[in-house]
Design an enzyme around this catalytic site. Sequence first.
Site, PDB file in Angstrom:
ATOM      1  CB  THR A  85      21.665  -4.083  14.324  1.00  0.00           C
ATOM      2  OG1 THR A  85      21.459  -4.765  15.561  1.00  0.00           O
ATOM      3  CG2 THR A  85      22.512  -2.838  14.576  1.00  0.00           C
TER       4      THR A  85
ATOM      5  CG  LEU B 243      25.743  -3.827  11.322  1.00  0.00           C
ATOM      6  CD1 LEU B 243      24.982  -2.659  10.701  1.00  0.00           C
ATOM      7  CD2 LEU B 243      26.274  -3.453  12.693  1.00  0.00           C
ATOM      8  CG  ASP B 244      22.995  -8.914  15.801  1.00  0.00           C
ATOM      9  OD1 ASP B 244      23.784  -9.791  15.402  1.00  0.00           O
ATOM     10  OD2 ASP B 244      22.995  -8.467  16.959  1.00  0.00           O
ATOM     11  NE  ARG B 245      15.745 -10.817  11.460  1.00  0.00           N
ATOM     12  CZ  ARG B 245      14.982 -11.795  11.936  1.00  0.00           C
ATOM     13  NH1 ARG B 245      14.809 -12.893  11.237  1.00  0.00           N
ATOM     14  NH2 ARG B 245      14.400 -11.677  13.122  1.00  0.00           N
TER      15      ARG B 245
ATOM     16  NE  ARG C 126      20.246  -8.423  20.310  1.00  0.00           N
ATOM     17  CZ  ARG C 126      19.918  -9.411  19.467  1.00  0.00           C
ATOM     18  NH1 ARG C 126      20.694  -9.666  18.409  1.00  0.00           N
ATOM     19  NH2 ARG C 126      18.838 -10.130  19.678  1.00  0.00           N
TER      20      ARG C 126
END
Length: 350
Positions: free
Chosen positions: A154, A150-152, A285
């Site tokens: 998120t 997961l992105d930082r 995104r």
Amino acid sequence: MAVNLRTLEYTIPESFRGETVGAFLRSLGYSRHIIYHLRNTSAIHPETGESIFGMLLNGSKTWAKCILSDGDRLKINILETEISEHVEESCIPLNIIYEDDDLLVINKPAGMPVHPSMGHYKDTLGNALCWYTHHVLGYPQYVNRIINRLDRDTSGLLISAKNMLSAALLGDMVKRREIHREYLAIADGDVSSLSGCECSGLYVSHRSQDADTIDTNCVYPAGSCFHMTINAPIGRKQDSVIERCIDFKNGEYSVTHLRQLQYRPDKDLSLLSLKLETGRTHQIRVHLNYVGHPLIGDFLYHPEYQDMQRQALHSWRLRFRHPITGRDLTFQSDLPEDMKQLFPSINPMP
């Protein structure tokens, strides 16, 4: 410290009579690398003093080329010897939703990177898992085996494997798209306007809620499942290491299914439920930005921080088959507080 040892036992069925140990293990998803590791496993248990061998057939050390008979008992000892040398331990609390001998499901907070990188050497999920492995599980080795990144910024659910076999099997499941992920997101504008919108061309399609394509496994009320699909290839943006963009010439096939849960007209915001068919970097995104409804608080694609201080994206539901037992697993995570403040009346749980 304890020994990081995963033991599995099998009774050989009649269908594998005359086959080799290696053939049987490969049928269960053991890779060549794992079988090689088992073949070379030879150690003394520090607590019991017993010998540990990777493969035992009817109680005796065996080899991958050994011929099987139906009814044989095969014991596999997966002894962890690898280590992720560049991951330091940090005493960071973990919100563990589920744990067994093979995997962890963790609810990651927003703001926490998954893997150590430049500028984030000690504040990542990997650092927290390293500390947990050493001080809670008591194992001397930590191997970074986080399955779905997961992105930082998120938040939400992800999986970490606890041994090389579960990691390999879960990795294969990711490639086959057998780990099903659903997200909650807050986007600019009224996203329901995308349905049938001519400006979206062929790349946003609308599904009738009475159509055969409704996801019958959806936990939401009848007639309210995913009814829009964004199908647009994603590639790396030229001259950018991080940013992605829609690239119809060189991009990778990328599909996102979505539906609007609620629209808030006073702020012109939509709360969305999204399901990934593919798992490209920044997929949600980029897709939402492409159709004109970017995530609020997204520093790369829509840096508007009036209502959110981070991208409004939460991995709320995971559904997959356990890599070892085959049991169907489903996990859910509540909408985090910063997103709930904008849509307090929504509770997507069944």
